[in-house]
Motif scaffolding. Structure first.
Motif, PDB file in Angstrom:
ATOM      1  N   GLN A 245       0.830  -1.210   0.000  1.00  0.00           N
ATOM      2  CA  GLN A 245       0.000   0.000   0.000  1.00  0.00           C
ATOM      3  C   GLN A 245       0.868   1.264   0.000  1.00  0.00           C
ATOM      4  O   GLN A 245       0.548   2.247  -0.669  1.00  0.00           O
ATOM      5  CB  GLN A 245      -0.913  -0.003   1.226  1.00  0.00           C
ATOM      6  CG  GLN A 245      -2.045  -0.995   1.163  1.00  0.00           C
ATOM      7  CD  GLN A 245      -3.257  -0.433   0.450  1.00  0.00           C
ATOM      8  OE1 GLN A 245      -3.940   0.455   0.943  1.00  0.00           O
ATOM      9  NE2 GLN A 245      -3.543  -0.972  -0.728  1.00  0.00           N
ATOM     10  N   LYS A 246       1.958   1.228   0.740  1.00  0.00           N
ATOM     11  CA  LYS A 246       2.869   2.377   0.755  1.00  0.00           C
ATOM     12  C   LYS A 246       3.491   2.592  -0.623  1.00  0.00           C
ATOM     13  O   LYS A 246       3.581   3.724  -1.105  1.00  0.00           O
ATOM     14  CB  LYS A 246       3.971   2.161   1.799  1.00  0.00           C
ATOM     15  CG  LYS A 246       3.499   2.229   3.241  1.00  0.00           C
ATOM     16  CD  LYS A 246       4.648   1.993   4.200  1.00  0.00           C
ATOM     17  CE  LYS A 246       4.200   2.071   5.659  1.00  0.00           C
ATOM     18  NZ  LYS A 246       5.324   1.794   6.601  1.00  0.00           N
ATOM     19  N   GLN A 247       3.907   1.514  -1.268  1.00  0.00           N
ATOM     20  CA  GLN A 247       4.509   1.621  -2.589  1.00  0.00           C
ATOM     21  C   GLN A 247       3.507   2.144  -3.616  1.00  0.00           C
ATOM     22  O   GLN A 247       3.850   2.962  -4.478  1.00  0.00           O
ATOM     23  CB  GLN A 247       5.048   0.258  -3.029  1.00  0.00           C
ATOM     24  CG  GLN A 247       6.236  -0.218  -2.198  1.00  0.00           C
ATOM     25  CD  GLN A 247       6.660  -1.635  -2.545  1.00  0.00           C
ATOM     26  OE1 GLN A 247       6.053  -2.290  -3.397  1.00  0.00           O
ATOM     27  NE2 GLN A 247       7.694  -2.128  -1.881  1.00  0.00           N
ATOM     28  N   LEU A 248       2.254   1.697  -3.515  1.00  0.00           N
ATOM     29  CA  LEU A 248       1.224   2.157  -4.442  1.00  0.00           C
ATOM     30  C   LEU A 248       0.960   3.648  -4.265  1.00  0.00           C
ATOM     31  O   LEU A 248       0.843   4.395  -5.244  1.00  0.00           O
ATOM     32  CB  LEU A 248      -0.061   1.363  -4.217  1.00  0.00           C
ATOM     33  CG  LEU A 248      -1.270   1.752  -5.071  1.00  0.00           C
ATOM     34  CD1 LEU A 248      -0.957   1.604  -6.555  1.00  0.00           C
ATOM     35  CD2 LEU A 248      -2.482   0.907  -4.687  1.00  0.00           C
ATOM     36  N   GLN A 249       0.895   4.095  -3.009  1.00  0.00           N
ATOM     37  CA  GLN A 249       0.658   5.518  -2.765  1.00  0.00           C
ATOM     38  C   GLN A 249       1.813   6.360  -3.300  1.00  0.00           C
ATOM     39  O   GLN A 249       1.604   7.431  -3.883  1.00  0.00           O
ATOM     40  CB  GLN A 249       0.455   5.779  -1.271  1.00  0.00           C
ATOM     41  CG  GLN A 249      -0.029   7.170  -0.918  1.00  0.00           C
ATOM     42  CD  GLN A 249       1.093   8.161  -0.794  1.00  0.00           C
ATOM     43  OE1 GLN A 249       2.206   7.797  -0.417  1.00  0.00           O
ATOM     44  NE2 GLN A 249       0.817   9.421  -1.086  1.00  0.00           N
ATOM     45  N   GLU A 250       3.034   5.896  -3.112  1.00  0.00           N
ATOM     46  CA  GLU A 250       4.193   6.629  -3.619  1.00  0.00           C
ATOM     47  C   GLU A 250       4.169   6.705  -5.142  1.00  0.00           C
ATOM     48  O   GLU A 250       4.520   7.730  -5.730  1.00  0.00           O
ATOM     49  CB  GLU A 250       5.483   5.956  -3.129  1.00  0.00           C
ATOM     50  CG  GLU A 250       5.713   6.114  -1.628  1.00  0.00           C
ATOM     51  CD  GLU A 250       6.890   5.294  -1.125  1.00  0.00           C
ATOM     52  OE1 GLU A 250       7.479   4.551  -1.948  1.00  0.00           O
ATOM     53  OE2 GLU A 250       7.210   5.370   0.078  1.00  0.00           O
TER      54      GLU A 250
END
Length: 522
Positions: A308-313
């Motif tokens: 989820q963090k990678q997708l938001q970035e």
């Protein structure tokens, strides 16, 4: 501003091939796609995306389709802290990746044989502000709050639909968890939620305390957010009282609210965990068939949070991309988080490239890259080039107010300077008389159609009448209104002093004098 690291890059720049220019054009086009998509949608043009909206980096808003409920790693204390949580399977929800640090929320769910554990980690610059006093379900969602759309045993005789409001009353310094059972409409025609369930209300009540339900809040030490933690016992959420097991699922739709600085109203709202993109986000509370799933896992320590963090970035880079590319590395070290500017000169001291200005970089070792091009996009000749690196502490801005917004500006405003303007229209008129200043707007729905402000911009009073024009006397403000929702044109008047309605002398023309003119002509 401090000039750290004036450095020399004593490495010859290799020849640059045409592939670099082509790559730059491809990257530029990719960055342009989000804005092109928005423009085409505004024109009514269909734009098909091939990837799933859930994990598509070009879809700006979070579109989670499900929540994984991990086993509790041990005893859980409901104290608002997350030190006894497995945080590996959370979903990150936001309306825009640029707003995550202001209006983003992580949702985590765990389970054991006692019940369901819920943790929400809110980014919020004015945390835990909700002026609601007591167990008022209808008002408690209008400031800092969580609304859960929860259904256990969906589409079965034992179905238990709950709308759960959780908030901290800042006026009372007290935590609340309030439950509405069944549908929200009191009489037909009912929406997708069906009709209310007074039988379940009588059996379970509107709170969970007697069944062992608990709730707690904990503000973050940095003042930029808070944790909301709750426990929902199986004996309350399931009509048969029995625990679910790994592989089972229940319905959980997430609605998060952010209140203003004094907790008297809402600044921001988002919904997430939906079954598909057809769900109406505005009327999510009615869209029962669109609420997402929460599935019990038999194991924890998953990689969902990291993904989820990678997708938001990746989504954020469509709006703000601070990456640099190229074959020439430029390395430097910062004492703390800073904004950095890099410029490159040739051996004659002539500026060939302003690489970037005021890019945020983290404390410690950093490496940026130069593609060997000058400011015009041409390849520079091989040779020695000097790199100058300037860094300084970040510069921040503070928004004072905004004219014409939806009543939910994505920034904190000074008390008394919010809700400038309508939520569906535009500014239409302004008038002054001495120290009196009035501004009018059209297209209102519960927002300001007319405001009186003082010389500093502070709002003294408002009225929801939507305006085309206005005029002032010492005592009254006269308003010409084209009121779309009542399909009429009229003249009204208010008292300048306090904004209260002033009736006309002719009783037949009070509270307004209707004009014999079609709305379209007006």
């Amino acid at each position: 501003m401090e000039a750290h690291h004036p450095a020399s890059l004593l490495a010859p720049v290799p020849g640059t091939g045409i592939w670099q220019t082509a790559k730059q054009s491809f990257v530029s086009m990719k960055k342009l796609l989000p804005y092109l998509t928005r423009a085409l949608m505004a024109l009514g043009v269909a734009w098909t995306l091939t990837a799933s909206a859930q994990d598509d980096a070009e879809n700006f808003t979070s579109n989670n389709r499900g929540i994984t409920v991990v086993p509790a790693p041990g005893p859980v204390v409901i104290d608002g802290k997350d030190n006894d949580w497995d945080l590996s399977a959370g979903i990150l929800s936001y309306n825009d990746p640029t707003l995550v640090n202001k209006y983003g929320v992580w949702t985590h769910v765990m389970w054991d044989d006692k019940g369901i554990y819920l943790l929400l980690r809110y980014n919020d610059s004015s945390p835990m502000k909700n002026a609601t006093r007591g167990q008022d379900f209808d008002k408690s969602w209008r400031a800092d709050a969580f609304q859960g759309r929860v259904v256990l045993d969906e589409k079965s005789p034992e179905e238990h639909q709950m709308h759960i409001n959780i908030f901290h009353s800042s006026d009372e310094n007290k935590d609340y968890m309030i439950v509405h059972h069944g549908g929200l409409k009191q009489k037909p025609p009912y929406d997708a939620t069906g009709e209310p369930r007074p039988d379940q209300k009588e059996k379970y009540g509107t709170t969970m305390e007697k069944f062992g339900g608990k709730v707690a809040f904990s503000p973050w030490e940095n003042g930029k957010g808070y944790n909301l933690e709750a426990f929902w016992p199986w004996s309350y959420v399931r009509t048969n009282g029995q625990p679910l097991k790994a592989g089972d699922s229940f319905v959980l739709g997430v609605e998060a609210m952010w209140g203003n600085a004094d907790g008297s109203g809402m600044e921001h709202r988002l919904v997430d965990n939906m079954r598909d993109d057809k769900v109406n986000r505005i009327f999510f509370f009615r869209a029962k068939d669109g609420w997402g799933k929460a599935t019990l896992s038999d194991k924890g320590k998953l990689n969902i949070t990291a993904a989820q963090k990678q997708l938001q970035e990746a989504r954020l880079k469509q709006f703000v991309n601070y990456d640099t590319e190229g074959p020439v590395p430029i390395s430097y070290t910062l004492p703390d988080d800073r904004d950095v500017t890099i410029a490159i000169d040739n051996e004659q001291g002539q500026r060939v490239r302003n690489l970037f200005g005021q890019f945020p970089r983290k404390a410690g070792a950093n490496t940026d890259h130069w593609d060997g091009l000058d400011d015009a996009g041409n390849a520079v000749p091989a040779g020695n080039y000097k790199v100058s690196i300037v860094d300084h502490t970040p510069i921040t801005s503070k928004f004072f107010n905004s004219v014409y917004n939806a009543g939910t500006p994505p920034w904190a405003t000074v008390n008394g300077r919010r809700f400038w303007g309508s939520n569906h229209g535009n500014p239409t008129t302004a008038a002054t008389r001495g120290d009196v200043t009035m501004i009018g707007f059209t297209g209102t729905e519960g927002s300001s159609g007319i405001i009186r402000i003082d010389e500093t911009g502070k709002i003294l009073w408002t009225d929801s009448t939507e305006l085309l024009d206005l005029a002032l006397t010492d005592k009254y403000v006269y308003m010409i209104s084209r009121e779309s929702y009542t399909n009429r044109c009229m003249v009204r008047r208010l008292k300048v002093a306090d904004g209260t309605m002033a009736l006309f002398e002719n009783p037949e023309r009070s509270t307004e004098s209707k004009l014999p003119m079609p709305i379209k002509e007006m």
